[in-house]
Enzyme design. Structure first.
Site, PDB file in Angstrom:
ATOM      1  N   LYS A 190       0.827  -1.219   0.000  1.00 34.49           N
ATOM      2  CA  LYS A 190       0.000   0.000   0.000  1.00 34.49           C
ATOM      3  C   LYS A 190       0.865   1.275   0.000  1.00 34.49           C
ATOM      4  CE  LYS A 190      -4.002  -2.176   2.234  1.00 34.49           C
ATOM      5  NZ  LYS A 190      -4.965  -2.095   3.372  1.00 34.49           N
ATOM      6  N   TYR A 202     -12.283  -2.346  -4.089  1.00 34.87           N
ATOM      7  CA  TYR A 202     -12.841  -2.454  -2.738  1.00 34.87           C
ATOM      8  C   TYR A 202     -14.374  -2.410  -2.736  1.00 34.87           C
ATOM      9  CZ  TYR A 202      -8.301  -2.108  -0.349  1.00 34.87           C
ATOM     10  OH  TYR A 202      -7.037  -2.348   0.145  1.00 34.87           O
ATOM     11  N   ASN A 227      -2.038   0.317   6.684  1.00 33.18           N
ATOM     12  CA  ASN A 227      -1.491  -0.908   7.283  1.00 33.18           C
ATOM     13  C   ASN A 227      -0.624  -1.704   6.303  1.00 33.18           C
ATOM     14  OD1 ASN A 227      -3.545  -1.896   5.716  1.00 33.18           O
ATOM     15  ND2 ASN A 227      -4.674  -2.883   7.375  1.00 33.18           N
ATOM     16  N   HIS A 244      -2.227  -5.393   1.570  1.00 35.06           N
ATOM     17  CA  HIS A 244      -3.508  -6.087   1.387  1.00 35.06           C
ATOM     18  C   HIS A 244      -3.202  -7.528   1.010  1.00 35.06           C
ATOM     19  CE1 HIS A 244      -7.416  -7.279  -0.288  1.00 35.06           C
ATOM     20  NE2 HIS A 244      -6.708  -7.836  -1.260  1.00 35.06           N
ATOM     21  N   GLU A 284      -9.433 -11.165  -7.569  1.00 37.40           N
ATOM     22  CA  GLU A 284      -8.525 -10.027  -7.373  1.00 37.40           C
ATOM     23  C   GLU A 284      -7.304 -10.111  -8.293  1.00 37.40           C
ATOM     24  OE1 GLU A 284      -9.710  -9.210  -2.682  1.00 37.40           O
ATOM     25  OE2 GLU A 284      -7.648  -9.734  -3.182  1.00 37.40           O
TER      26      GLU A 284
HETATM   27  P1  RTP Z   1      -6.974  -6.261   3.466  1.00 31.86           P
HETATM   28  O1  RTP Z   1      -8.340  -6.579   2.904  1.00 31.86           O
HETATM   29  O2  RTP Z   1      -6.456  -4.911   3.083  1.00 31.86           O
HETATM   30  O3  RTP Z   1      -5.973  -7.334   3.256  1.00 31.86           O
HETATM   31  O4  RTP Z   1      -7.116  -6.161   5.038  1.00 31.86           O
HETATM   32  P2  RTP Z   1      -8.075  -6.920   6.007  1.00 31.86           P
HETATM   33  O5  RTP Z   1      -8.787  -8.046   5.318  1.00 31.86           O
HETATM   34  O6  RTP Z   1      -7.247  -7.214   7.199  1.00 31.86           O
HETATM   35  O7  RTP Z   1      -9.116  -5.787   6.358  1.00 31.86           O
HETATM   36  P3  RTP Z   1     -10.588  -5.489   5.772  1.00 31.86           P
HETATM   37  O8  RTP Z   1     -11.562  -5.632   6.893  1.00 31.86           O
HETATM   38  O9  RTP Z   1     -10.806  -6.276   4.518  1.00 31.86           O
HETATM   39  O10 RTP Z   1     -10.463  -3.957   5.420  1.00 31.86           O
HETATM   40  C1  RTP Z   1      -9.828  -3.541   4.249  1.00 31.86           C
HETATM   41  C2  RTP Z   1      -8.905  -2.395   4.556  1.00 31.86           C
HETATM   42  O11 RTP Z   1      -9.676  -1.278   4.983  1.00 31.86           O
HETATM   43  C3  RTP Z   1      -8.923  -0.501   5.909  1.00 31.86           C
HETATM   44  N1  RTP Z   1      -9.682  -0.411   7.158  1.00 31.86           N
HETATM   45  N2  RTP Z   1      -9.852   0.713   7.789  1.00 31.86           N
HETATM   46  N3  RTP Z   1     -10.631   2.660   9.659  1.00 31.86           N
HETATM   47  C4  RTP Z   1     -10.987   1.410   9.861  1.00 31.86           C
HETATM   48  O12 RTP Z   1     -11.634   1.041  10.832  1.00 31.86           O
HETATM   49  C5  RTP Z   1     -10.587   0.422   8.871  1.00 31.86           C
HETATM   50  N4  RTP Z   1     -10.881  -0.861   8.894  1.00 31.86           N
HETATM   51  C6  RTP Z   1     -10.301  -1.390   7.799  1.00 31.86           C
HETATM   52  C7  RTP Z   1      -7.601  -1.204   6.119  1.00 31.86           C
HETATM   53  O13 RTP Z   1      -6.646  -0.618   5.206  1.00 31.86           O
HETATM   54  C8  RTP Z   1      -7.923  -2.630   5.718  1.00 31.86           C
HETATM   55  O14 RTP Z   1      -6.757  -3.330   5.338  1.00 31.86           O
HETATM   56 MG    MG Z   2      -9.889  -7.808   3.488  1.00 29.78          MG
END
Ligand code: RTP
Ligand code: MG
Length: 140
Positions: A11, A51, A114, A117, A128
């Protein structure tokens, strides 16, 4: 466990800090092979499309805005159980909850910025990967 492929994105917070090599070393040291990779600047439309599953979530607009603040590196990782293995290497979404040694524990700035992804299922990985790569761009 079968050989799988998963989609990874380094990212903008990580490309800005020149962390691509350190992040790639973690994938390679832990048995994943980078079988496709390109550095690109996402358009707003691409980020929204990628997304789309999150479009009802409160963080959607901020996430899209963040993902276009700088270059990203999109990549395909291959290996035994690559989807789950990459999620382990990445660590928890919120770096405060990420295990020691994970990418997010070592490098992430916040729950949003973070650093990486990773696809969360084999089915989503296929979708994807096809979002960014033609089959002939992936060399296993
Ligand atoms: P990713 O999809 O990026 O691999 O990460 P993940 O599954 O751990 O997280 P996900 O729930 O799919 O959320 C996608 C991305 O959204 C951002 N996020 N921001 N501000 C917030 O509360 C929040 N929650 C998620 C993060 O960049 C997350 O990786
Ligand atoms: Mg995710």
């Amino acid at each position: 466990m079968a050989t799988e492929r998963t989609l990874s994105i380094i990212k903008p917070d990580a490309t800005r800090r020149n962390l691509t090599g350190k992040i790639n070393a973690k994938f390679e040291e832990q048995g994943l092979r980078i079988v496709a990779q390109k550095r690109i600047k996402l358009t707003k439309e691409q980020a929204e499309g990628f997304y789309a599953v999150h479009k009802e979530r409160p963080f959607f607009n901020d996430l899209v805005a963040f993902m276009i603040t700088g270059p990203v590196v999109v990549q395909v990782l291959e290996g035994e159980g690559a989807v789950a293995k990459n999620r382990e290497i990445m660590g928890a979404t919120n770096p405060a909850n990420a295990a020691p040694g994970t990418i997010r524990k070592e490098f992430a700035e916040s729950i949003e910025a973070n650093s990486v992804h990773g696809s969360d299922s084999a089915e989503n990985a296929a979708t994807e990967i096809a979002f960014f790569f033609k089959p002939e761009e992936i060399v296993g």
